[in-house]
Write a protein that holds these residues in place. Structure first.
Motif, PDB file in Angstrom:
ATOM      1  N   PRO A  78       0.929  -1.339  -0.050  1.00 42.17           N
ATOM      2  CA  PRO A  78      -0.020   0.021  -0.122  1.00 42.17           C
ATOM      3  C   PRO A  78       0.843   1.149  -0.116  1.00 42.17           C
ATOM      4  CG  PRO A  78      -0.810  -1.457   1.726  1.00 42.17           C
ATOM      5  CD  PRO A  78       0.376  -2.119   1.190  1.00 42.17           C
ATOM      6  N   LEU A  79       2.030   1.414   0.765  1.00 43.15           N
ATOM      7  CA  LEU A  79       2.996   2.558   0.865  1.00 43.15           C
ATOM      8  C   LEU A  79       3.666   2.813  -0.619  1.00 43.15           C
ATOM      9  CD1 LEU A  79       3.883   4.706   2.416  1.00 43.15           C
ATOM     10  CD2 LEU A  79       5.385   3.350   3.554  1.00 43.15           C
ATOM     11  N   GLN A  82       1.390   4.058  -3.237  1.00 47.75           N
ATOM     12  CA  GLN A  82       0.944   5.524  -3.054  1.00 47.75           C
ATOM     13  C   GLN A  82       1.945   6.097  -3.920  1.00 47.75           C
ATOM     14  OE1 GLN A  82       0.952   7.035   0.691  1.00 47.75           O
ATOM     15  NE2 GLN A  82      -0.666   5.238   1.428  1.00 47.75           N
ATOM     16  N   TYR A  83       3.214   5.577  -4.228  1.00 44.56           N
ATOM     17  CA  TYR A  83       4.307   6.294  -5.114  1.00 44.56           C
ATOM     18  C   TYR A  83       4.193   5.979  -6.953  1.00 44.56           C
ATOM     19  CZ  TYR A  83       6.607   7.879  -1.026  1.00 44.56           C
ATOM     20  OH  TYR A  83       7.194   8.535  -0.013  1.00 44.56           O
ATOM     21  N   TYR A  86      -1.385   1.492  -7.742  1.00 43.18           N
ATOM     22  CA  TYR A  86      -1.566   0.091  -7.022  1.00 43.18           C
ATOM     23  C   TYR A  86      -2.335  -0.872  -8.003  1.00 43.18           C
ATOM     24  CZ  TYR A  86      -2.432  -2.792  -2.900  1.00 43.18           C
ATOM     25  OH  TYR A  86      -2.578  -3.932  -2.202  1.00 43.18           O
ATOM     26  N   ASP A 158       8.781   7.770   5.169  1.00 43.79           N
ATOM     27  CA  ASP A 158       8.017   6.622   4.954  1.00 43.79           C
ATOM     28  C   ASP A 158       8.800   5.472   4.744  1.00 43.79           C
ATOM     29  OD1 ASP A 158       5.633   8.180   4.401  1.00 43.79           O
ATOM     30  OD2 ASP A 158       6.099   8.344   2.158  1.00 43.79           O
TER      31      ASP A 158
END
Length: 171
Positions: A78-79, A82-83, A86, A158
């Motif tokens: 998920p992290l 974000q970049y 997904y 992050d």
């Protein structure tokens, strides 16, 4: 992992690399049985005993694999998503492989409880062999695509948070 050194400079990815090493070690224990069964290396009585051991090893393997997978799917993907997005691309493919491996192992475990003829054991052992093959390539993909991508795109704050979230045991 190419050698005994970590590939990633990101501590959170080193956690996952280390887990890959451990899971690969466990996989090698049961994959040798798969190969010996498929190659008729055992007489029938020994094949049955080793088949039962294969089943036991896969039952034991499921828990650390599930914990590793959950850690990736809960925190890492998920992290990173974000970049890089997904819903398509490498994260989606990796998650599908998680499901595929679990399905092969579960299929094997569902049908493998009992005493079987050599041909039946060979057929069932193919599921474990497929799980091994998918996981082996899967680990390489994560370590050569997703982990370097994390180092390139993710902010330090992050990656630090990701390290804290993933700093848990899978055994």
């Amino acid at each position: 992992m190419v050698n005994d050194k970590f590939i990633s400079a990101v501590p959170a990815m080193r956690i996952l690399e280390n887990e890959h090493r451990y899971l690969s070690h466990l996989m090698n224990e049961w994959h040798s049985i798969v190969l010996n069964i498929q190659n008729n290396a055992y007489p029938l009585d020994l094949a049955r005993a080793e088949f039962a051991r294969l089943r036991s090893l896969l039952i034991e393997f499921k828990e650390p694999l599930a914990k590793h997978t959950k850690k990736e799917e809960t925190f890492f993907f998920p992290l990173l998503g974000q970049y890089i997005g997904y819903e398509q691309g490498p994260i989606m493919t990796i998650e599908q492989e998680h499901e595929e491996v679990a399905a092969y192992i579960d299929h094997f475990l569902h049908y493998s409880d009992g005493e079987f003829a050599m041909e039946e054991m060979q057929a069932m052992a193919r599921d474990a062999g497929e799980a091994f093959e998918i996981l082996t390539v899967h680990f390489v993909k994560e370590e050569t695509v997703l982990f370097p991508m994390t180092a390139q795109v993710m902010r330090k704050g992050d990656t630090d948070r990701l390290f804290e979230d993933m700093h848990t045991l899978i055994v």
